[in-house]
Design an enzyme around this catalytic site. Structure first.
Site, PDB file in Angstrom:
ATOM      1  N   GLY A   1       0.822  -1.206   0.000  1.00 40.19           N
ATOM      2  CA  GLY A   1       0.000   0.000   0.000  1.00 40.19           C
ATOM      3  C   GLY A   1       0.853   1.251   0.000  1.00 40.19           C
ATOM      4  O   GLY A   1       2.093   1.184  -0.069  1.00 40.19           O
ATOM      5  N   PHE A   2       0.199   2.381   0.115  1.00 41.35           N
ATOM      6  CA  PHE A   2       0.884   3.679   0.103  1.00 41.35           C
ATOM      7  C   PHE A   2       1.949   3.751   1.215  1.00 41.35           C
ATOM      8  O   PHE A   2       3.160   3.827   0.937  1.00 41.35           O
ATOM      9  CB  PHE A   2      -0.193   4.765   0.231  1.00 41.35           C
ATOM     10  CG  PHE A   2       0.265   6.097   0.740  1.00 41.35           C
ATOM     11  CD1 PHE A   2       1.366   6.740   0.191  1.00 41.35           C
ATOM     12  CD2 PHE A   2      -0.435   6.738   1.767  1.00 41.35           C
ATOM     13  CE1 PHE A   2       1.776   7.982   0.666  1.00 41.35           C
ATOM     14  CE2 PHE A   2      -0.040   7.975   2.241  1.00 41.35           C
ATOM     15  CZ  PHE A   2       1.074   8.592   1.701  1.00 41.35           C
TER      16      PHE A   2
ATOM     17  N   VAL B   1      -4.957 -11.124   5.533  1.00 39.21           N
ATOM     18  CA  VAL B   1      -4.673 -11.259   6.977  1.00 39.21           C
ATOM     19  C   VAL B   1      -5.878 -11.720   7.790  1.00 39.21           C
ATOM     20  O   VAL B   1      -5.748 -12.000   8.983  1.00 39.21           O
ATOM     21  CB  VAL B   1      -4.109  -9.959   7.607  1.00 39.21           C
ATOM     22  CG1 VAL B   1      -2.749  -9.614   7.037  1.00 39.21           C
ATOM     23  CG2 VAL B   1      -5.088  -8.800   7.481  1.00 39.21           C
TER      24      VAL B   1
ATOM     25  N   LYS C   1     -13.590  -7.138   9.282  1.00 39.44           N
ATOM     26  CA  LYS C   1     -12.840  -8.402   9.400  1.00 39.44           C
ATOM     27  C   LYS C   1     -11.335  -8.153   9.323  1.00 39.44           C
ATOM     28  O   LYS C   1     -10.558  -8.753  10.062  1.00 39.44           O
ATOM     29  CB  LYS C   1     -13.243  -9.365   8.269  1.00 39.44           C
ATOM     30  CG  LYS C   1     -14.574 -10.031   8.466  1.00 39.44           C
ATOM     31  CD  LYS C   1     -14.773 -11.038   7.347  1.00 39.44           C
ATOM     32  CE  LYS C   1     -16.133 -11.689   7.435  1.00 39.44           C
ATOM     33  NZ  LYS C   1     -16.424 -12.497   6.241  1.00 39.44           N
TER      34      LYS C   1
ATOM     35  N   TYR D   1     -14.632   1.219   9.861  1.00 41.96           N
ATOM     36  CA  TYR D   1     -13.210   1.536  10.007  1.00 41.96           C
ATOM     37  C   TYR D   1     -12.906   2.026  11.425  1.00 41.96           C
ATOM     38  O   TYR D   1     -12.034   1.482  12.108  1.00 41.96           O
ATOM     39  CB  TYR D   1     -12.846   2.607   8.982  1.00 41.96           C
ATOM     40  CG  TYR D   1     -11.387   3.011   8.928  1.00 41.96           C
ATOM     41  CD1 TYR D   1     -10.416   2.165   8.388  1.00 41.96           C
ATOM     42  CD2 TYR D   1     -10.982   4.269   9.383  1.00 41.96           C
ATOM     43  CE1 TYR D   1      -9.084   2.567   8.317  1.00 41.96           C
ATOM     44  CE2 TYR D   1      -9.655   4.668   9.305  1.00 41.96           C
ATOM     45  CZ  TYR D   1      -8.713   3.812   8.768  1.00 41.96           C
ATOM     46  OH  TYR D   1      -7.396   4.208   8.700  1.00 41.96           O
TER      47      TYR D   1
ATOM     48  N   TYR E   1      -4.087  -8.466  24.656  1.00 43.13           N
ATOM     49  CA  TYR E   1      -2.984  -9.427  24.506  1.00 43.13           C
ATOM     50  C   TYR E   1      -1.795  -9.013  25.368  1.00 43.13           C
ATOM     51  O   TYR E   1      -1.095  -9.849  25.930  1.00 43.13           O
ATOM     52  CB  TYR E   1      -2.553  -9.541  23.033  1.00 43.13           C
ATOM     53  CG  TYR E   1      -3.321 -10.585  22.250  1.00 43.13           C
ATOM     54  CD1 TYR E   1      -4.617 -10.338  21.806  1.00 43.13           C
ATOM     55  CD2 TYR E   1      -2.748 -11.824  21.952  1.00 43.13           C
ATOM     56  CE1 TYR E   1      -5.317 -11.285  21.087  1.00 43.13           C
ATOM     57  CE2 TYR E   1      -3.443 -12.780  21.230  1.00 43.13           C
ATOM     58  CZ  TYR E   1      -4.724 -12.505  20.798  1.00 43.13           C
ATOM     59  OH  TYR E   1      -5.417 -13.453  20.083  1.00 43.13           O
TER      60      TYR E   1
HETATM   61  P1  NAD Z   1      -3.495   1.704   1.605  1.00 45.89           P
HETATM   62  O1  NAD Z   1      -4.917   1.373   1.274  1.00 45.89           O
HETATM   63  O2  NAD Z   1      -2.672   2.329   0.539  1.00 45.89           O
HETATM   64  O3  NAD Z   1      -2.732   0.417   2.130  1.00 45.89           O
HETATM   65  C1  NAD Z   1      -3.345  -0.629   2.799  1.00 45.89           C
HETATM   66  C2  NAD Z   1      -2.745  -1.934   2.316  1.00 45.89           C
HETATM   67  O4  NAD Z   1      -3.350  -3.029   3.021  1.00 45.89           O
HETATM   68  C3  NAD Z   1      -3.012  -2.189   0.812  1.00 45.89           C
HETATM   69  O5  NAD Z   1      -1.832  -2.605   0.186  1.00 45.89           O
HETATM   70  C4  NAD Z   1      -4.069  -3.296   0.830  1.00 45.89           C
HETATM   71  O6  NAD Z   1      -4.033  -4.095  -0.340  1.00 45.89           O
HETATM   72  C5  NAD Z   1      -3.695  -4.045   2.089  1.00 45.89           C
HETATM   73  N1  NAD Z   1      -4.807  -4.822   2.639  1.00 45.89           N
HETATM   74  C6  NAD Z   1      -6.082  -4.413   2.869  1.00 45.89           C
HETATM   75  N2  NAD Z   1      -6.794  -5.424   3.400  1.00 45.89           N
HETATM   76  C7  NAD Z   1      -5.959  -6.491   3.516  1.00 45.89           C
HETATM   77  C8  NAD Z   1      -6.115  -7.830   3.984  1.00 45.89           C
HETATM   78  N3  NAD Z   1      -7.295  -8.263   4.450  1.00 45.89           N
HETATM   79  N4  NAD Z   1      -5.040  -8.655   3.944  1.00 45.89           N
HETATM   80  C9  NAD Z   1      -3.843  -8.221   3.470  1.00 45.89           C
HETATM   81  N5  NAD Z   1      -3.639  -6.977   3.005  1.00 45.89           N
HETATM   82  C10 NAD Z   1      -4.691  -6.115   3.036  1.00 45.89           C
HETATM   83  O7  NAD Z   1      -3.542   2.639   2.907  1.00 45.89           O
HETATM   84  P2  NAD Z   1      -2.385   3.423   3.658  1.00 45.89           P
HETATM   85  O8  NAD Z   1      -2.704   4.870   3.602  1.00 45.89           O
HETATM   86  O9  NAD Z   1      -1.064   2.971   3.199  1.00 45.89           O
HETATM   87  O10 NAD Z   1      -2.647   2.955   5.156  1.00 45.89           O
HETATM   88  C11 NAD Z   1      -1.842   1.954   5.774  1.00 45.89           C
HETATM   89  C12 NAD Z   1      -2.285   1.775   7.207  1.00 45.89           C
HETATM   90  O11 NAD Z   1      -2.154   2.996   7.922  1.00 45.89           O
HETATM   91  C13 NAD Z   1      -3.745   1.339   7.360  1.00 45.89           C
HETATM   92  O12 NAD Z   1      -3.852   0.398   8.408  1.00 45.89           O
HETATM   93  C14 NAD Z   1      -4.448   2.613   7.725  1.00 45.89           C
HETATM   94  O13 NAD Z   1      -5.605   2.368   8.484  1.00 45.89           O
HETATM   95  C15 NAD Z   1      -3.386   3.347   8.520  1.00 45.89           C
HETATM   96  N6  NAD Z   1      -3.612   4.798   8.470  1.00 45.89           N
HETATM   97  C16 NAD Z   1      -3.312   5.528   7.369  1.00 45.89           C
HETATM   98  C17 NAD Z   1      -3.569   6.895   7.346  1.00 45.89           C
HETATM   99  C18 NAD Z   1      -3.237   7.759   6.157  1.00 45.89           C
HETATM  100  O14 NAD Z   1      -3.538   8.948   6.198  1.00 45.89           O
HETATM  101  N7  NAD Z   1      -2.616   7.282   5.120  1.00 45.89           N
HETATM  102  C19 NAD Z   1      -4.147   7.507   8.476  1.00 45.89           C
HETATM  103  C20 NAD Z   1      -4.464   6.726   9.570  1.00 45.89           C
HETATM  104  C21 NAD Z   1      -4.172   5.377   9.569  1.00 45.89           C
END
Ligand code: NAD
Ligand code: UDP
Length: 320
Positions: free
Chosen positions: A13-14, A60, A92, A146, A160
């Site tokens: 992801g990002f 996951v 989930k 979410y 845990y």
């Molecule tokens: P993103 O959507 O680009 O990345 C999420 C990644 O998780 C993707 O590669 C997706 O394919 C993978 N994914 C989703 N469901 C999955 C599953 N069931 N099994 C395996 N892989 C799975 O989002 P991001 O911005 O990179 O966010 C990454 C994390 O950081 C997330 O947990 C998000 O909640 C948290 N977060 C991000 C921000 C933000 O501003 N970018 C803010 C708060 C929290």
């Protein structure tokens, strides 16, 4: 962290892709686990030839048996459009995903870090948000899959820890932006930058007076790594974000200015439960991690604009 084998869920992801990259640069081996729900191979393409990088396609929400020395749990769609597409799967991923990764960390006796979110504060009544604030979340609204999913994941991490004596860590991430955001994820920075670059209308939801605090991606990654490096007694939650607070209207104007765009601002209805304000109190991150952001919004936006400008030329279909 010394040279270790580190599992990054959501690694394509990002944010995950920047984390994998940084951990490799530090000499670690990285196992990236992702089901490509919102991630993209293009984010990690440049890592595929690295002998210390391994990609595992896996969801996951199902158990995973793998050997590693530490786990960063980032797997979860993060943009409202993406996490609302299949809300049940979002819950989930947050809850079953956390249980599966905590189970793995417990069996291996390794530290595990949860990428939590400022969304646990909901539409906050306390401003700026401190970690001790319990939040104001609608449990049955459009964002709840979410928000509540992430809150339950935090609960699991602390259960845990209390019950099994595990080294768990929680980081609450505030709006983070930068290159490799998905062009269609509907988040405000990618939307405004792409609209401005294409001279299309900039879509402000509501009157644009709502605020957000935007952290550049590489600053955020440094915060995550420092948190993982803390001693076992440090569990968080710790806010990681940039306290610079901007209205959405200010962000729109900045995107237009930095791209010299001919775009006009238009107003659309505000989605329900959209938080009115958000700004992290980062005293804890400063104290525990000696961390604070280094890249101001103007500079980070310029880097993001350069990325999307190039993407529009290189792969316009990906941006449709
Ligand atoms: P993103 O959507 O680009 O990345 C999420 C990644 O998780 C993707 O590669 C997706 O394919 C993978 N994914 C989703 N469901 C999955 C599953 N069931 N099994 C395996 N892989 C799975 O989002 P991001 O911005 O990179 O966010 C990454 C994390 O950081 C997330 O947990 C998000 O909640 C948290 N977060 C991000 C921000 C933000 O501003 N970018 C803010 C708060 C929290
Ligand atoms: N937003 C907007 N126009 C857009 C996309 C988002 O005005 O094209 C607003 C959205 O309503 C919210 C803010 O920008 O108030 C941040 O939205 P985003 O989806 O990036 O993140 P979150 O709401 O989860 O902080």
């Amino acid at each position: 962290m010394g040279k270790k084998t580190i599992l990054v869920t959501g690694g394509s992801g990002f944010l995950g892709s920047f984390l994998c990259e940084r951990l490799l640069e530090k000499g670690n081996s990285v196992i990236c686990v992702d089901n490509f729900y919102t991630g993209a191979k293009r984010n990690i393409f440049h890592l595929m030839d690295n002998k210390n990088f391994e990609l595992v396609r896996h969801d996951v929400t199902f158990p995973l048996y793998i050997q590693c020395d530490a786990i960063f749990n980032l797997a979860c769609p993060a943009s409202p459009i993406h996490y609302q597409r299949d809300p049940v799967q979002t819950v989930k991923t947050c809850v079953h995903g956390a249980i599966n990764m905590l189970g793995l960390a417990k069996r291996l006796r390794v530290p595990i870090l949860q990428a939590s979110t400022s969304e646990v504060y909901g539409d906050p009544a306390v401003h700026p948000q401190v970690e001790s604030y319990w939040g104001n979340v609608n449990p049955i609204g459009v964002r709840s899959c979410y928000d509540e999913g992430k809150r339950c994941a935090e609960t699991l991490f602390s259960c845990y820890r209390m019950q099994c004596g595990m080294n768990t860590k929680i980081v609450r991430i505030f709006n983070t932006y930068g290159p490799r955001m998905h062009p269609n994820d509907g988040r405000v920075v990618s939307n405004f930058v792409l609209q401005a670059l294409r001279n299309k209308d900039i879509t402000i939801y509501g009157d644009g007076s709502q605020t957000r605090s935007f952290c550049y991606c590489t600053d955020l990654i440094e915060g995550l790594i420092r948190m993982m490096d803390t001693p076992p007694e440090v569990s968080g939650p710790v806010n990681i974000g940039n306290p610079g607070e901007f209205t959405i209207r200010e962000l729109a104007e900045l995107a237009i200015e930095l791209t010299s765009s001919r775009s006009k601002i238009i107003y659309k209805p505000l989605p329900s439960d959209d938080p009115k304000q958000r700004k992290p109190d980062i005293s804890k991150a400063k104290e525990l991690l000696s961390w604070q952001p280094t890249i101001p919004l103007r500079e980070g936006l310029q880097k993001t604009i350069a990325y999307f400008d190039n993407l529009l030329k290189e792969d316009p279909e990906f941006c449709e």
